[in-house]
Design a protein around this motif. Structure first.
Motif, PDB file in Angstrom:
ATOM      1  N   VAL A   1      -3.354   6.517  -5.303  1.00  0.00           N
ATOM      2  CA  VAL A   1      -3.682   5.099  -5.514  1.00  0.00           C
ATOM      3  C   VAL A   1      -3.199   4.197  -4.381  1.00  0.00           C
ATOM      4  O   VAL A   1      -3.972   3.386  -3.858  1.00  0.00           O
ATOM      5  N   PRO A   2      -1.925   4.294  -3.955  1.00  0.00           N
ATOM      6  CA  PRO A   2      -1.501   3.410  -2.855  1.00  0.00           C
ATOM      7  C   PRO A   2      -2.322   3.611  -1.593  1.00  0.00           C
ATOM      8  O   PRO A   2      -2.596   2.643  -0.863  1.00  0.00           O
TER       9      PRO A   2
ATOM     10  N   LEU B   1      -1.990  -4.581  -6.688  1.00  0.00           N
ATOM     11  CA  LEU B   1      -3.310  -3.956  -6.736  1.00  0.00           C
ATOM     12  C   LEU B   1      -3.200  -2.456  -7.037  1.00  0.00           C
ATOM     13  O   LEU B   1      -4.073  -1.892  -7.708  1.00  0.00           O
ATOM     14  N   SER B   2      -2.145  -1.811  -6.574  1.00  0.00           N
ATOM     15  CA  SER B   2      -1.920  -0.407  -6.943  1.00  0.00           C
ATOM     16  C   SER B   2      -1.682  -0.295  -8.444  1.00  0.00           C
ATOM     17  O   SER B   2      -2.132   0.667  -9.090  1.00  0.00           O
ATOM     18  N   THR B   3      -0.980  -1.269  -9.009  1.00  0.00           N
ATOM     19  CA  THR B   3      -0.752  -1.267 -10.463  1.00  0.00           C
ATOM     20  C   THR B   3      -2.081  -1.281 -11.216  1.00  0.00           C
ATOM     21  O   THR B   3      -2.292  -0.493 -12.148  1.00  0.00           O
ATOM     22  N   LEU B   4      -2.989  -2.159 -10.797  1.00  0.00           N
ATOM     23  CA  LEU B   4      -4.287  -2.260 -11.475  1.00  0.00           C
ATOM     24  C   LEU B   4      -5.137  -1.010 -11.273  1.00  0.00           C
ATOM     25  O   LEU B   4      -5.750  -0.493 -12.211  1.00  0.00           O
TER      26      LEU B   4
ATOM     27  N   PRO C   1       3.724   8.309   4.141  1.00  0.00           N
ATOM     28  CA  PRO C   1       2.575   8.297   3.218  1.00  0.00           C
ATOM     29  C   PRO C   1       2.533   9.484   2.270  1.00  0.00           C
ATOM     30  O   PRO C   1       1.711   9.492   1.345  1.00  0.00           O
ATOM     31  N   LEU C   2       3.383  10.500   2.495  1.00  0.00           N
ATOM     32  CA  LEU C   2       3.375  11.671   1.621  1.00  0.00           C
ATOM     33  C   LEU C   2       4.346  11.533   0.452  1.00  0.00           C
ATOM     34  O   LEU C   2       4.421  12.429  -0.386  1.00  0.00           O
TER      35      LEU C   2
ATOM     36  N   GLY D   1       4.770   5.061  -6.780  1.00  0.00           N
ATOM     37  CA  GLY D   1       4.356   5.750  -5.550  1.00  0.00           C
ATOM     38  C   GLY D   1       4.263   4.799  -4.373  1.00  0.00           C
ATOM     39  O   GLY D   1       4.706   5.119  -3.260  1.00  0.00           O
ATOM     40  N   ALA D   2       3.697   3.609  -4.589  1.00  0.00           N
ATOM     41  CA  ALA D   2       3.582   2.629  -3.508  1.00  0.00           C
ATOM     42  C   ALA D   2       4.959   2.203  -3.011  1.00  0.00           C
ATOM     43  O   ALA D   2       5.184   2.074  -1.794  1.00  0.00           O
TER      44      ALA D   2
END
Length: 349
Positions: free
Chosen positions: A279-280, A297-300, A100-101, A90-91
């Motif tokens: 998350v992102p 950080l999005s992964t975590l 952002p959508l 997604g990020a």
């Protein structure tokens, strides 16, 4: 260029890691301990330490060790992998489309994977053995995103608004095709498809984890490796080309990685929405939009949220289990609406 502010990015990424790594470890330990057979955090740590040949911190029974190793640990590992794949995809999509959508579910990527998995479940369930569903889901995701990208091209450039609309249409088509395969399925296939579409980690085994792990690793490492080119792309395609970024090759590489990660995750867990959307944004709001920090950080955070969602799904209606897709949708849909209201009134991209 955003990626050039290395000290500031390093500081933000370090702050994020100091928060998210302990948070993920804590959620994993709690999730491993909660269930029909209660295991305290000290016992969870002791069982894991003994598996590594280290001395235990607390006493535990053979039953607790067996439950943790055979049932809960593969399930939690699956949650970590699926959450990480969906969030980082997604990020990357939001950076690629500068919107952002953007989300694998909204753009029809997950829908393409769903149709492919439904097709092989009904027509050829064992053609490639254990890799049947991951390969089918990858190809379905890839075909969906290629069709959407082709339809959204105008004069050599990607029309983002058109891409989102095409994604909605492709998603609707995928839902219809999945319904068609469901209609022609046998009773056993129908039961498998119905539960799979709602999303669940209950079928996680060490075998499925070993199939998913390398695919997600390639997806996460590959996207993180492309963080600087993604930062350049935030300035616009023309400016990115002036900075020496091979824009078209970057796009297709990211599209292939998104299809790989999302396809593999959907194949193993079913449809789990909104992780790639929420998350992102949460990471971006807290620590900025630089992809060198945003992607890891999005992964975590994605892994953490999915482990928590799974914990909620299997404990809120005991002794039954709520599909995890319902849990993420109940949290994600209000978040998406709030995001739309925030975007209202802004100029179109």
């Amino acid at each position: 260029m955003p990626g050039f502010h290395a000290p500031a990015v390093w500081a933000r990424r370090t702050r994020g890691l100091l928060v998210l790594v302990p948070l993920l470890l804590g959620c994993v330990i709690v999730s491993l301990g909660v269930g029909a057979v209660a295991i305290s955090p000290a016992q969870v740590v002791s069982i894991l330490l003994e598996s590594l040949g280290l001395p235990r911190l607390a006493e535990f029974t053979p039953q607790q060790a067996a439950v943790l190793h055979a049932i809960r640990l593969p399930r939690v590992c699956m949650g970590v992998l699926v959450g990480a794949a969906l969030a980082v995809a997604g990020a990357a999509l939001q950076g690629l489309l500068r919107n952002p959508l953007a989300d694998p579910g909204l753009l029809g990527v997950s829908g393409g994977a769903t149709v492919a998995v439904a097709a092989v479940t009904v027509l050829a369930p064992h053609v490639l053995g254990l890799y049947t569903q991951p390969v089918a889901a990858f190809l379905g995701s890839l075909v969906a995103i290629l069709v959407i990208s082709s339809l959204a091209r105008e004069g050599g450039r990607t029309n983002v608004a058109m891409m989102l609309l095409c994604g909605v249409a492709i998603n609707a088509l995928c839902v219809s095709l999945t319904g068609l395969f469901t209609y022609f399925s046998t009773d056993d296939q129908l039961r498998v498809l119905a539960f799979w579409q709602l999303g669940s980690l209950s079928a996680a085994t060490w075998t499925s984890v070993s199939v998913l792990a390398p695919l997600v690793l390639v997806c996460v490492v590959g996207m993180t490796w492309l963080a600087n080119p993604l930062n350049a792309l935030l300035l616009g395609e023309a400016n990115a080309r002036h900075l020496g970024i091979p824009v078209e090759r970057l796009k297709w590489t990211l599209i292939a990685l998104v299809a790989l990660g999302v396809g593999a995750a959907v194949a193993m867990s079913g449809m789990i929405g909104f992780i790639g959307l929420m998350v992102p944004h949460l990471v971006r709001l807290a620590l900025g939009s630089n992809h060198r920090a945003l992607l890891p950080l999005s992964t975590l955070l994605g892994a953490t949220l999915l482990v928590l969602a799974d914990l909620l799904a299997r404990t809120v209606v005991v002794p039954s289990e709520l599909p995890i897709g319902i849990v993420t949708a109940l949290a994600g849909a209000p978040f998406f609406l709030a995001l739309l209201m925030r975007q209202r009134g802004r100029p179109a991209p």
